[in-house]
Design a protein around this motif. Structure first.
Motif, PDB file in Angstrom:
ATOM      1  N   VAL A 266       0.866  -1.181   0.000  1.00  7.73           N
ATOM      2  CA  VAL A 266       0.000   0.000   0.000  1.00  7.73           C
ATOM      3  C   VAL A 266       0.904   1.232   0.000  1.00  7.73           C
ATOM      4  CG1 VAL A 266      -1.796   1.260   1.245  1.00  7.73           C
ATOM      5  CG2 VAL A 266      -1.774  -1.249   1.282  1.00  7.73           C
ATOM      6  N   GLN A 267       0.694   2.123  -0.921  1.00  2.00           N
ATOM      7  CA  GLN A 267       1.541   3.315  -0.963  1.00  2.00           C
ATOM      8  C   GLN A 267       0.811   4.576  -0.532  1.00  2.00           C
ATOM      9  OE1 GLN A 267       3.012   1.905  -5.023  1.00  2.00           O
ATOM     10  NE2 GLN A 267       4.721   3.129  -4.305  1.00  2.00           N
ATOM     11  N   ASN A 268      -0.506   4.556  -0.700  1.00  2.49           N
ATOM     12  CA  ASN A 268      -1.299   5.673  -0.199  1.00  2.49           C
ATOM     13  C   ASN A 268      -2.668   5.119   0.190  1.00  2.49           C
ATOM     14  OD1 ASN A 268      -1.699   8.295   0.571  1.00  2.49           O
ATOM     15  ND2 ASN A 268      -2.061   9.088  -1.495  1.00  2.49           N
ATOM     16  N   GLY A 269      -3.329   5.785   1.113  1.00  4.43           N
ATOM     17  CA  GLY A 269      -4.635   5.321   1.535  1.00  4.43           C
ATOM     18  C   GLY A 269      -4.549   4.119   2.459  1.00  4.43           C
ATOM     19  N   THR A 270      -5.719   3.534   2.740  1.00  5.83           N
ATOM     20  CA  THR A 270      -5.771   2.343   3.591  1.00  5.83           C
ATOM     21  C   THR A 270      -6.601   1.286   2.887  1.00  5.83           C
ATOM     22  OG1 THR A 270      -5.551   3.640   5.608  1.00  5.83           O
ATOM     23  CG2 THR A 270      -6.481   1.436   5.851  1.00  5.83           C
ATOM     24  N   LEU A 271      -6.041   0.079   2.847  1.00  2.97           N
ATOM     25  CA  LEU A 271      -6.743  -1.044   2.227  1.00  2.97           C
ATOM     26  C   LEU A 271      -7.503  -1.805   3.315  1.00  2.97           C
ATOM     27  CD1 LEU A 271      -7.081  -2.627  -0.471  1.00  2.97           C
ATOM     28  CD2 LEU A 271      -5.158  -4.050   0.260  1.00  2.97           C
ATOM     29  N   HIS A 272      -8.785  -2.100   3.053  1.00  2.00           N
ATOM     30  CA  HIS A 272      -9.598  -2.825   4.029  1.00  2.00           C
ATOM     31  C   HIS A 272     -10.016  -4.163   3.442  1.00  2.00           C
ATOM     32  CE1 HIS A 272     -10.212   1.064   6.098  1.00  2.00           C
ATOM     33  NE2 HIS A 272     -10.223   1.532   4.865  1.00  2.00           N
ATOM     34  N   SER A 273     -10.196  -5.133   4.306  1.00  2.00           N
ATOM     35  CA  SER A 273     -10.705  -6.391   3.760  1.00  2.00           C
ATOM     36  C   SER A 273     -12.129  -6.119   3.286  1.00  2.00           C
ATOM     37  CB  SER A 273     -10.647  -7.514   4.791  1.00  2.00           C
ATOM     38  OG  SER A 273     -11.260  -7.104   5.971  1.00  2.00           O
ATOM     39  N   GLY A 274     -12.475  -6.746   2.173  1.00  3.60           N
ATOM     40  CA  GLY A 274     -13.771  -6.489   1.563  1.00  3.60           C
ATOM     41  C   GLY A 274     -13.725  -5.445   0.464  1.00  3.60           C
ATOM     42  N   ASP A 275     -12.664  -4.633   0.429  1.00  4.95           N
ATOM     43  CA  ASP A 275     -12.557  -3.609  -0.614  1.00  4.95           C
ATOM     44  C   ASP A 275     -12.565  -4.242  -2.011  1.00  4.95           C
ATOM     45  OD1 ASP A 275     -12.403  -1.534   1.137  1.00  4.95           O
ATOM     46  OD2 ASP A 275     -10.268  -1.114   0.848  1.00  4.95           O
ATOM     47  N   VAL A 288      -9.104 -12.497   2.125  1.00  2.22           N
ATOM     48  CA  VAL A 288      -8.315 -12.649   3.346  1.00  2.22           C
ATOM     49  C   VAL A 288      -7.035 -11.845   3.190  1.00  2.22           C
ATOM     50  CG1 VAL A 288      -7.164 -14.262   4.899  1.00  2.22           C
ATOM     51  CG2 VAL A 288      -9.224 -14.978   3.647  1.00  2.22           C
ATOM     52  N   MET A 289      -6.730 -11.056   4.202  1.00  2.00           N
ATOM     53  CA  MET A 289      -5.546 -10.200   4.146  1.00  2.00           C
ATOM     54  C   MET A 289      -4.626 -10.613   5.294  1.00  2.00           C
ATOM     55  SD  MET A 289      -5.563  -6.148   3.475  1.00  2.00           S
ATOM     56  CE  MET A 289      -6.585  -5.531   4.774  1.00  2.00           C
ATOM     57  N   THR A 290      -3.371 -10.960   4.967  1.00  3.98           N
ATOM     58  CA  THR A 290      -2.418 -11.372   6.011  1.00  3.98           C
ATOM     59  C   THR A 290      -1.190 -10.476   5.949  1.00  3.98           C
ATOM     60  OG1 THR A 290      -2.288 -13.252   4.495  1.00  3.98           O
ATOM     61  CG2 THR A 290      -2.481 -13.772   6.803  1.00  3.98           C
ATOM     62  N   ASN A 291      -0.581 -10.232   7.102  1.00  2.00           N
ATOM     63  CA  ASN A 291       0.641  -9.428   7.088  1.00  2.00           C
ATOM     64  C   ASN A 291       1.868 -10.334   6.985  1.00  2.00           C
ATOM     65  OD1 ASN A 291       1.193 -10.434   9.617  1.00  2.00           O
ATOM     66  ND2 ASN A 291       0.652  -8.552  10.714  1.00  2.00           N
ATOM     67  N   ASP A 292       3.052  -9.733   7.038  1.00  3.11           N
ATOM     68  CA  ASP A 292       4.290 -10.494   6.838  1.00  3.11           C
ATOM     69  C   ASP A 292       4.602 -11.414   8.006  1.00  3.11           C
ATOM     70  OD1 ASP A 292       4.626  -8.165   8.347  1.00  3.11           O
ATOM     71  OD2 ASP A 292       6.772  -8.102   7.949  1.00  3.11           O
ATOM     72  N   LYS A 293       3.877 -11.276   9.126  1.00  7.42           N
ATOM     73  CA  LYS A 293       4.088 -12.171  10.261  1.00  7.42           C
ATOM     74  C   LYS A 293       3.077 -13.310  10.229  1.00  7.42           C
ATOM     75  CE  LYS A 293       6.822  -8.785  12.015  1.00  7.42           C
ATOM     76  NZ  LYS A 293       6.678  -7.792  10.946  1.00  7.42           N
ATOM     77  N   GLY A 294       2.268 -13.333   9.192  1.00  6.92           N
ATOM     78  CA  GLY A 294       1.296 -14.401   9.050  1.00  6.92           C
ATOM     79  C   GLY A 294      -0.015 -14.152   9.757  1.00  6.92           C
ATOM     80  N   ALA A 295      -0.202 -12.957  10.313  1.00  5.79           N
ATOM     81  CA  ALA A 295      -1.430 -12.660  11.048  1.00  5.79           C
ATOM     82  C   ALA A 295      -2.484 -12.072  10.112  1.00  5.79           C
ATOM     83  CB  ALA A 295      -1.131 -11.667  12.166  1.00  5.79           C
ATOM     84  N   VAL A 296      -3.726 -12.474  10.333  1.00  6.13           N
ATOM     85  CA  VAL A 296      -4.819 -11.918   9.541  1.00  6.13           C
ATOM     86  C   VAL A 296      -5.095 -10.489  10.009  1.00  6.13           C
ATOM     87  CG1 VAL A 296      -7.271 -12.123   8.961  1.00  6.13           C
ATOM     88  CG2 VAL A 296      -5.843 -14.175   9.107  1.00  6.13           C
ATOM     89  N   ASN A 298      -7.281  -6.646   9.131  1.00 10.01           N
ATOM     90  CA  ASN A 298      -8.452  -6.119   8.430  1.00 10.01           C
ATOM     91  C   ASN A 298      -8.181  -4.842   7.686  1.00 10.01           C
ATOM     92  OD1 ASN A 298     -10.396  -8.122   8.953  1.00 10.01           O
ATOM     93  ND2 ASN A 298     -10.479  -7.408  11.087  1.00 10.01           N
ATOM     94  N   GLU A 299      -7.052  -4.214   8.022  1.00  7.08           N
ATOM     95  CA  GLU A 299      -6.690  -3.040   7.244  1.00  7.08           C
ATOM     96  C   GLU A 299      -5.183  -2.877   7.171  1.00  7.08           C
ATOM     97  OE1 GLU A 299      -8.992  -0.023   9.386  1.00  7.08           O
ATOM     98  OE2 GLU A 299      -7.098   0.570  10.331  1.00  7.08           O
ATOM     99  N   ALA A 300      -4.745  -2.183   6.120  1.00  3.27           N
ATOM    100  CA  ALA A 300      -3.314  -1.958   5.909  1.00  3.27           C
ATOM    101  C   ALA A 300      -3.126  -0.533   5.403  1.00  3.27           C
ATOM    102  CB  ALA A 300      -2.769  -2.957   4.888  1.00  3.27           C
ATOM    103  N   GLY A 301      -2.338   0.231   6.141  1.00  2.00           N
ATOM    104  CA  GLY A 301      -2.115   1.637   5.778  1.00  2.00           C
ATOM    105  C   GLY A 301      -0.880   1.809   4.910  1.00  2.00           C
ATOM    106  N   PRO A 302      -0.490   3.058   4.660  1.00  2.33           N
ATOM    107  CA  PRO A 302       0.648   3.353   3.790  1.00  2.33           C
ATOM    108  C   PRO A 302       1.939   2.655   4.213  1.00  2.33           C
ATOM    109  CG  PRO A 302      -0.569   5.353   4.272  1.00  2.33           C
ATOM    110  CD  PRO A 302      -1.173   4.275   5.109  1.00  2.33           C
ATOM    111  N   SER A 303       2.695   2.194   3.229  1.00  2.20           N
ATOM    112  CA  SER A 303       3.985   1.502   3.394  1.00  2.20           C
ATOM    113  C   SER A 303       3.849   0.122   4.012  1.00  2.20           C
ATOM    114  CB  SER A 303       4.983   2.333   4.221  1.00  2.20           C
ATOM    115  OG  SER A 303       5.269   3.543   3.562  1.00  2.20           O
TER     116      SER A 303
END
Ligand code: GDP
Length: 470
Positions: A266-275, A288-296, A298-303
């Motif tokens: 994500v470079q700008n804005g916030t990504l939400h699950s369901g978008d 399904v959205m997971t981060n680099d630690k393997g955790a689910v 619901n949202e991901a902000g810039p960078s």
């Protein structure tokens, strides 16, 4: 003229009165056209055509008061075996806290670490090929390049390439002088060599930060991360978390069970699950959205890098993605992009190659076959040129638009692209730059050792009898 119910001559006269010497069917700009039309008694309105792309994707600038700081995105580049992978692994593991230590680290193509209480995002694919491939697709992902140079080896060809790629992208370089634990390590020599590429170390009064490190012992890594934070702070990186997400596809693959899986940064804005998102030529809902630690999450902000499922197809690394509001329009836009791409491919297919030469001549598409001849000595270049041009017949004229001595180089390729020519090399090779980019360049290059073979191939191609390339 027809819209004005006037004659072409009247319009041209008016234009001449304004000092515009226009001929019939010439395109004139809107301002000139409106002056002429108004002078001729018409009412002028500018019709603004809004494309689906513009209706769907919000590309507006952010207001300064909506912007907040975001963490830097870093890529590691350098010569092979200088320690890029080791450094990335070391940084990643150094940051794994006690609680996470037992946990699984997910390799999703990017990860974030915390240093001094600040986040840093690393792209996990080292090397400038990936970096440049993304750039070629229009993605500007990285803020900082860590240039790894082994202290026992110094600046090598790929180091120079990495420097040039980083400079071309206008990205800040921090040099990590690696392997300082080795007995033959000579960081001073590396710094000396850097000056030859206009990277003058801070220690010597320049503005290039050089950090001695060892990916093996971990020495200097904390300092390197501190420097990354420092550079990021000076760069004052900002983004607006309160808008639809936009960013780049870092990696993508098809997973047997989960379908298309993509890592998005994500470079700008916030990504939400369901978008609803559109990524290159594909659409979908973020399932399904997971981060680099393997955790689910619901949202991901810039960078922030996240792995998502839910796309209909696998996008390409380097594709830009956008979260959008209208799913129906998004599907339309993807259809349009696919159509545009097909047209583009069709156009490329239409390009003359020795293999399709005959059919193109038969269809009357080709009246002239432009060639570029490169040879080892001027005498052979001339000889090849003359023999080739002698193949000219009633249907097609063979014309050598350039001949020269030496390896096939980038400027030959550029000339071939611009003029639709085929390159014939006789007793020469392609230089490294040409070999590196041959896939993208889409130019036909044929190399021969025997003049007769070159002449014969072109001759056979003109008759549609060319044997398939082996
Ligand atoms: P890459 O090709 O740039 O990704 O390089 P690698 O990370 O694969 O490293 C190449 C080799 O150098 C491996 O054998 C590493 O163990 C070794 N290496 C990397 N960093 C260091 C270092 O700081 N010190 C020492 N002694 N060896 C290193």
């Amino acid at each position: 003229a027809s819209r004005l119910k006037a004659t072409v001559t009247d319009v041209i006269k008016k234009l001449m009165g304004l000092g515009v010497m226009a001929a019939q069917n010439q395109v004139i700009d809107f301002d000139t056209a409106s002056i002429v039309a108004e002078e001729m008694g018409a009412k002028v309105e500018k019709e603004v055509v809004v494309t689906i792309e513009e209706r769907l994707i919000d590309d507006s600038e952010d207001n300064a008061d909506e912007l907040v700081s975001r963490s830097p995105v870093v890529v590691v580049m350098g010569h092979v075996d200088h320690g890029k992978t080791s450094l990335l692994d070391r940084i990643r593991h150094a940051s794994v806290t006690a609680t996470e230590a037992g946990g699984i680290t997910q390799h999703i193509g990017a990860y974030t670490v915390e240093a001094d209480g600040k986040q840093i995002t690393f792209l996990d694919t080292p090397g400038h090929e990936a970096f440049t491939a993304m750039r070629a697709r229009g993605a500007a992902v990285t803020d900082i390049v860590i240039l790894v140079v082994a202290a026992d080896d110094g600046i090598m060809p790929q180091t120079v390439e990495a420097i040039n790629h980083a400079k071309a992208a206008n990205v800040q370089i921090i040099v990590a002088i690696n392997k300082i634990d080795k007995p033959h390590a000579n960081p001073d020599k590396v710094m000396q060599e850097l000056t030859e590429y206009n990277l003058v170390p801070e220690q010597w009064g320049g503005d290039t930060i050089c950090c001695p490190v060892s990916a093996v012992t971990g020495e200097g890594i904390d300092n390197l991360l501190e420097m990354v934070n420092l550079v990021a702070e000076v760069a004052d990186l900002k983004a607006n978390p309160n808008r639809l997400a936009k960013g780049t596809v870092v990696e993508a693959r098809l997973d047997k069970g989960r379908g298309p899986v993509a890592t998005l940064l994500v470079q700008n804005g916030t990504l939400h699950s369901g978008d609803v998102i559109i990524a290159g030529m594909t659409v979908g809902h973020v399932r399904v959205m997971t981060n680099d630690k393997g955790a689910v999450v619901n949202e991901a902000g810039p960078s922030t890098p996240v792995e998502i499922t839910g796309l209909a197809e696998v996008p390409a690394a380097g594709d830009i993605f956008n979260a959008v509001e209208d799913e129906r329009l998004a599907r339309e836009l993807v259809e349009q992009r696919k159509f545009d791409q097909k047209e583009e491919q069709f156009k490329q297919y239409q390009k003359v190659t020795l293999d399709n030469l005959f059919s193109q001549i038969a269809e009357g598409e080709v009246k002239e076959l432009p060639l570029i001849v490169k040879a080892d000595v001027q005498g052979s270049a001339e000889a090849v040129k003359q023999s080739l041009e002698k193949l000219t017949n009633d249907e097609v004229r063979v014309r050598v638009i350039h001949n020269g001595v030496g390896a096939v180089n980038k400027s030959d390729v550029m000339l071939a692209q611009a003029s639709g020519a085929i390159i014939i090399g006789f007793n020469v090779r392609m230089d490294q730059a040409v070999r590196d980019s041959i896939e993208q360049d889409d130019v036909e290059i044929r190399l021969y050792r025997i003049i007769y073979d070159a002449i014969d191939d072109v001759k056979q191609a003109m008759k549609g009898m060319l044997a398939p390339k082996t």
